[in-house]
Every structure is written in structure tokens, then in C-alpha cells.
Design a protein around this motif. Structure first.
Motif, PDB file in Angstrom:
ATOM      1  N   THR B 347       0.866  -1.178  -0.189  1.00 60.94           N
ATOM      2  CA  THR B 347      -0.017  -0.036  -0.167  1.00 60.94           C
ATOM      3  C   THR B 347       0.758   1.405  -0.146  1.00 60.94           C
ATOM      4  N   GLU B 350      -1.662   6.730   1.173  1.00 60.62           N
ATOM      5  CA  GLU B 350      -3.287   7.180   0.690  1.00 60.62           C
ATOM      6  C   GLU B 350      -4.097   5.689   0.669  1.00 60.62           C
ATOM      7  N   THR B 351      -3.771   4.865   0.437  1.00 67.04           N
ATOM      8  CA  THR B 351      -4.414   3.449   0.152  1.00 67.04           C
ATOM      9  C   THR B 351      -4.359   2.666   1.373  1.00 67.04           C
ATOM     10  N   ALA B 354      -7.727   1.464   2.718  1.00 70.79           N
ATOM     11  CA  ALA B 354      -8.232   0.638   1.795  1.00 70.79           C
ATOM     12  C   ALA B 354      -7.628  -0.655   1.973  1.00 70.79           C
ATOM     13  N   LEU B 396      -1.147  -1.494  -4.367  1.00 74.84           N
ATOM     14  CA  LEU B 396      -2.517  -1.042  -4.117  1.00 74.84           C
ATOM     15  C   LEU B 396      -2.383   0.436  -4.529  1.00 74.84           C
ATOM     16  N   GLU B 398      -4.180   4.357  -5.633  1.00 75.54           N
ATOM     17  CA  GLU B 398      -5.394   4.774  -5.771  1.00 75.54           C
ATOM     18  C   GLU B 398      -6.219   4.513  -6.993  1.00 75.54           C
ATOM     19  N   VAL B 401      -7.927   1.363  -6.111  1.00 71.20           N
ATOM     20  CA  VAL B 401      -9.024   1.301  -5.051  1.00 71.20           C
ATOM     21  C   VAL B 401     -10.575   1.749  -5.698  1.00 71.20           C
ATOM     22  N   TYR B 406      -8.204  -4.785  -9.160  1.00 68.93           N
ATOM     23  CA  TYR B 406      -6.693  -5.049  -8.550  1.00 68.93           C
ATOM     24  C   TYR B 406      -5.627  -5.617  -9.565  1.00 68.93           C
TER      25      TYR B 406
END
Lengths: 430, 430
Positions: B347, B350-351, B354, B396, B398, B401, B406
Motif C-alpha cells: 500500500t 493514501e491507500t 483501503a 494498491l 489509488e 481502489v 486489482y
């Protein structure tokens, strides 16, 4: 022939269950193992005994009285009293072979030679999951807390986790100029003593009336993250603020993980002084009076007695023996549903071989079938079948063998059905 | 700060595996438990420690040197050296609560303080299944022998069981007027010594040349039941004839149970003098040179040190630590296929939330997904993913998400696929 009989005594306080209960307990353990594996924790199984210098390294002589300690040849040995010190020894001893963060679970027996009493055992199971590494993300704190949810779900229970962060109270007590360890020890008694006594213990340690009031406000805080954040202005200490910040971050992670059954309870400190951040306790939802079934938290330096490298960790634990003991005492165990035999086969001399073949065929199809001990009269076999509360029996006569059609008798209802092998399998799978 | 470091030593000869191997070992244990349950054996878990008078009752001072013995307060305690004596104590102590025949299995650690050497452990697992009762049918002897087949099958191995009956040789030696115990002890060495030495040992005990010839003929017999029956005329002793008869009956039962991988080997006596009838040893088929992986037999009076009532028994045992050790040394373990993480999720700041939610969703679907430790640079995360030989990773971003699509990267092939959550689950289940 002389044969002096010895009373078949077990050592008091050592864990032992009767077979039906043991089957349920084993089932619980294997469910927990499955959950830990599913959450990417790896199994570990350390020896029950370790060198005393290893096990006593942490606590000086503190646990000495409780510990089972002995010598064998030149070796000074103890039975382990927890699974954490063995983990530290394992990690320090295998630093170069392990990949960090190292997520391990261990379910094993531990030993404490204290006087046995209700709910206290000398030999009992502990069940721990820990994450060890350098510079560990707070996501692991959230993960360990969240882990109670699938664990308890697998045991058909709901978990409720109460969370705090030791930095919060430590920083606050620091800001008052108090002795943090002593004051924490008082907070640890909040569940056991009335408020007035707690307050007077604080007073004895030199806290002013206004300080006590503030302290009581903090340690009475129970609720969601908003209620914790409402305390932010109470203290300007950096450690306090760090604890507050960590709690907020962990809360975000818990929400992302879909965790719902938790609350903050700022009176939780967890006795052990090696916890340094997040701390938590787990209860059965709606059954707080049963006491904590598990707990855990973040610690700073797991291996400090064994090596220079600093390994942080965070872990959760389930007191699985205690949990089982409580469920048993509260009649919440379903021992009646467990049966080691699904179909009892009653044979006659002339059908014994066919009976053995049938039994084997059932077992190969995953049905627990068993011949009732052949060295008995028919009457005695029927008596045994009843005593065992078997769900089904088949009385295997020569006609049944010839036709390959068996009379399956439901021992609860008395109902009988003539069925082929495959039909019986079909029926039992439903 | 002064902190004297302690070397993280484990006691030599105590069983401990690295996580990948431990995962395989745990898998073996849970497979065996499943087989025992399927064969209607009930689980038992006795304490690791018992009063010394219980554990030493059987053998006088015989095992004294090997045993871990100590005192705690007034209690004289030993670590168990097998699972049989604890079973006897359990049966005698719970006579009125148990239903007989009582079929129990137990997988647990036992302790022998001998000098550790290749293939010998001080702490190791035993895995026993026994049937206890009065007037037990010979079907149980056959059942215990047959049990090796599904056990080994679950471990992806083939069992080969070699069977005898102690009455046969005992009766024969009786008929020669010899000392049965001494002569049996010689037979027990057949696999270790050349024939000439065995013969000269018999001679030392006073057997005539003709007796030795007959004895060698019997103990050289290996094959099916016909070859055993061919010896019938050799001896007229009642015990001998009884042994012959029991072997023939057990053979009928084994055939009814569909057992194929077995033979008779009349040199098998099993050291322990408590076996009184059927005796057997189990080998990996085609790997007899690895030595016996298990053994067992029929015994007359399990609880004689603890009560008057005579309880017969028959049991089988698997040396599971030894087996695992052999498979490891022979490179027959598939540790490479085991992975504690199926999908690693990488990640960005920012993810992260999520990513946690995605990880949780995978786990709830039974896929072992894990976030790569967040407190690391992207490069360090990729390095960790490689080091762990993860089968798959998801990076992952943005965009992923937002779209809920994926990029699943196969770390072996480098192949990448853009997939929805359900498609990933589908792919991994195959």
C-alpha cells in the motif's frame, strides 16, 4: 502374588478433561489454529522446559516461588510459565533465519506452581499470537485487536475488546510528577476496589485532590474514540499526546478492518510493565462479569535480555483453559452433541467378518462406525449401545449381508429404515 | 544502562522446528487426529507431569536415570516418559465414568533425559491409539494394525506392518524348557546382530543345536499367514497353539478390514515385556532401512499397579517426531510449497485504509492476505515480498481502489492480471 496398589492420583490443578469435553476442547484449539493461519500467523512449538537463566532472565527472582525448577545433570531447568520468554529466546536465537515482521502463534501448556483454586490452574494452555519486528507499523496493533473477532466467532462467541494506550496514563502521571509505576499499579486495581479506595490509594501516593479528580476522570472514561479525544486538552505532556495520537491511528485501522465490538477503557493498563503502548483486554460480549478472557498489547524490546538488536512486538493472547473452564461452569458447552461413534454395528458370529468390512467401508466414507465389542452377548451389546447414546445402530443379520440392505435404527426416536449403503451415507451427511 | 546479555540457548535434544517445518508438522498432527476420530477413538490429554510413584510404579527403578524427576513443595514429580502409564492412571482413576471398551488416542510430548544423538530426542512427540476393556475381542488387535493404513495415507505415505504374536515364541521356548524372558531378549536383537551371533547367544543360554535350528527357522519366518501355519506342527505347547490360533483369527479380521500391506515376521517381540499376545511394527513401505516408525500390541493388565480389576488393552503407536525427522533428513518434506501468506498487499500512505479493508475481505473469504509492513519504503516492501517468496502481490494504488480492480502479480512468473475481487478469489481457489 504381591502387588501393592498405588492410588491413581493426578497432581492437583493440572488440566485434564474427560473424553467428551476433551473432544470439544480439541475442536476449539483446531478452530483457533485455522484462524491464526488464515491471518498469516505461523505456528511455533517451543519446548516445555528451558534453561532457568533464560526463563528467569526477565523477572529476576520474581516468579521464582511459582516456578517449577529442577536440575538434571548439570542443567538448571524450569518449566515455562508463559510463551513470551520462549518466543524471545527463539527470535534471538534464530535472527538470521527468520523473516521480519515475524508473525507467530503458539498454543501450548504453561506451568505455575501456585496453590490451585477455582479458575486457577498449575498446568494450563495459553494461546498467543504476536508480531515481532523492527519499526513495526501500528497496523499490527489493530490487527492483533481485530484477531479476537474471528477467533471468538469460530468458537461461536462474540468478542468485546476494551482498549487503552499506556502512554496516555504514563504521560499524565509524569506531568503530575508522580511515580508512574506505583500509580499504574493502583489503576490496575480499578475493577477490584471501590472508587473511594482507589482515590485514597492515590492520595497516599501524594496526588492532590484536583489531580485525583482528573485521574478519576481519565480512568473512568469508557466509550468510543470521541470520548477519548475529549480528554486531549487535559494534559500537555508529550507522552500523553503520543498515546492519544496512537489511539486515534489504531482506531482508524480498526474501522478499516471492519471491527465493531470494541470500546476504549482508559483504566486498562495490563499488569506487566513490559507493555509500552497499546494495551487491551477481551471479554465475552455481554458477559463482562466472567472477567477478561484474553489481553495483550505493544511492547518495546522483546529480546533485550538476549541481544542488542531491539525487536518491537505486539501480541494478543486468549486464556483458552480459563475460557473453557468458564463455559463448562456456566453450562455453555454442548457436550451432548458430541459422539465418538455415529453408527454402532451389532454383529453375530456369522456376520462378524461382513460387519468389519461394512465398518471399514463406512469409515472410508467419513462416517464414524464401530463394531460393538464382539466378545459380548447380544443383550450386553444392546446395553452398551444404549449406554453410549449412539445416534444410530445397525443390527447385522445374515439377510442384511446377503441383500446389502441394512436396517438403520435411530436410537433417539426408535425409528427404523431399510437402506442401502449409499443411502445411509446420504442420510448421515445431512 | 547495564544489561548483561544471556545466550539464547535451547536445551539440547528438545524438539523445536522452524516455522515452515512446524506448519507441516502441525498439518501432520491434525491429519492424524482426524483419522483417529474417524476410527472412533476419543482424544485424551493428560498432564506432562505426574507423581513419581505413578510413573515409576511399573518399572521399579529401571527408567530412573533417564527420567526428569524433581520435587515441588512436598510433591515428588516426574515428566512423563510415555503416554501409556498416564493412560493407566487415567483409566484406573475414572473407572466409573468411562464406557468400556474405551478407545482413546493421545498425541503429546514425552521426556527422556538420555544423551541426545542423531534421531534421538529428549523431548519428542508420541502418538498413541489404544483400546482398553475387559474381555476384549481380537477384532481390536486387527483394528489397531489396520489403523496404520489410513494414518500413513493421510501423511501421503504407505504403511507396511509386520506382525507376530508373543505367545508363539513364548510357548515354543517354554516347550524347550528355556528361560522365556532371556530368550525373547535375544530374539529382540535379530535385526541388529548377524545370525551366527544370535545362534551363539542361544547356545550360551543352553539351547541344543537342534533347538537352535528350530528357533532360527521360526524367527526367520516372514510372509503371509500360510507360512506361519506351516510351522503349526513344530510345537505342541498350548501357549504356542494359542498364539497360532490368535494370529489366524487376526488375519481373517485384517482381510475383512481390507488390509493389504502387512506380513508376518515371527522375530518381532517388541522389547517391552508387558505385551502378551499380538505384537507388530510399522515401516514405511519400501523403506525398511529407515527402521520401525511405530509399533504396538496386546497387553494383559494395563492398570495392575493401580487397581484390582483387570483391564486388557491393545494399542498402536506412531513415532511422529522420529518420522518427521527421517522425512526431513531424506529431503521428503515439501516445505517449499507452504506459504503463510498467499497475497501480499503493498500500500501507499493514501491507500493504507483501503488496503486494510481489502486484506480483511480476503481473509474473510479464506485467503491468507497480509499487508507488507507499512513502516517501510516502497523499495523495502518489494524486497520483503521477494524474500518471503510470496506467490502473489497486489500493489494498491489509488486507481485500483477507485475502480475496485486489482493488478494481481504472480511472483514466480512475473505475469500480471487485472481482476475484480471475486475473480481473484475464484483464481486462488483453483
Amino acid at each position: 502374588m504381591e502387588n501393592k496398589l498405588i492410588a491413581p492420583r493426578k497432581i492437583q490443578g493440572f488440566w485434564e478433561l474427560m473424553p467428551k469435553e476433551e473432544a470439544l476442547f480439541e475442536d476449539m484449539l483446531s478452530r483457533l489454529r485455522k484462524v491464526f493461519e488464515n491471518n498469516c500467523f505461523q505456528p511455533l512449538d517451543t519446548p516445555v522446559a528451558e534453561f532457568s537463566e533464560i526463563l528467569l532472565a526477565k523477572s529476576g527472582g520474581d516468579v521464582d516461588k511459582e516456578i517449577y525448577r529442577f536440575t538434571k545433570g548439570h542443567a538448571d531447568i524450569c518449566l515455562r510459565y508463559d510463551l513470551t520468554v520462549p518466543l524471545a529466546r527463539f527470535v534471538a536465537g534464530n535472527m538470521n533465519e527468520l523473516i521480519f515482521p515475524f508473525k507467530r502463534y503458539q498454543i501450548g501448556k504453561v506451568y505455575r506452581g501456585e496453590r490451585p483454586q477455582k479458575g486457577r490452574f498449575r498446568e494450563f494452555y495459553q494461546c498467543d499470537a504476536d508480531v515481532i519486528g523492527e519499526n513495526l507499523s501500528l497496523t499490527y496493533d489493530a490487527e492483533c485487536i481485530k484477531l479476537y473477532e474471528p477467533c471468538f466467532k469460530e468458537l461461536h462467541l462474540d468478542a468485546m475488546v476494551e482498549i487503552s494506550n499506556r502512554k496516555l496514563l504514563a504521560g499524565f502521571f509524569e506531568s503530575l510528577g508522580g511515580n508512574v509505576v506505583e500509580l499504574m499499579t493502583i489503576v490496575d486495581k480499578v475493577d477490584k476496589l471501590p472508587k473511594e479506595e482507589i482515590a485514597s490509594l492515590f492520595k497516599e501516593k501524594g496526588l492532590t485532590a484536583s489531580d485525583i479528580e482528573k485521574t478519576m476522570k481519565i480512568i473512568s472514561t469508557k466509550g468510543d474514540i470521541k470520548e477519548v479525544k475529549a480528554l486531549s486538552a487535559m494534559c500537555d505532556n508529550d507522552t500523553f499526546k503520543k498515546g492519544m495520537e496512537e489511539l486515534e491511528i489504531v482506531d482508524e485501522y480498526l474501522k478499516a478492518l471492519g471491527m465493531t465490538n470494541y470500546l476504549y477503557n482508559l483504566s486498562i493498563v495490563r499488569g506487566h510493565d513490559y507493555y509500552t503502548g497499546t494495551v487491551f483486554e477481551c471479554y465475552i460480549k455481554g458477559k463482562r462479569s466472567f472477567g477478561a478472557i484474553g489481553g495483550g498489547g505493544r511492547y518495546d524490546n522483546l529480546c533485550k535480555n538476549f541481544m542488542e538488536t531491539k525487536m518491537e512486538g505486539v501480541g494478543m493472547s486468549i486464556g483458552i483453559t480459563r475460557l473453557f473452564d468458564i463455559l463448562r461452569n456456566e453450562n455453555l458447552l454442548n457436550t451432548e452433541n458430541y459422539t465418538s461413534i455415529e453408527i454402532g454395528i451389532i454383529t453375530f458370529n456369522e456376520t462378524l467378518l461382513a460387519g468389519l468390512a461394512l465398518m471399514n467401508k463406512f469409515r472410508e466414507s467419513g462416517v464414524k462406525a464401530d463394531i460393538i465389542n464382539e466378545n459380548k452377548s447380544f443383550k450386553a451389546k444392546m446395553k452398551e449401545a444404549n449406554k453410549r447414546s449412539l445416534p444410530y445402530i445397525i443390527i447385522l443379520g445374515e439377510d442384511e449381508v446377503k441383500a446389502s440392505i441394512y436396517t438403520l435404527k435411530n436410537m433417539q426416536t426408535g425409528e427404523q429404515e431399510k437402506l442401502k449403503f449409499d443411502e445411509i451415507i446420504e442420510k448421515l451427511k445431512h
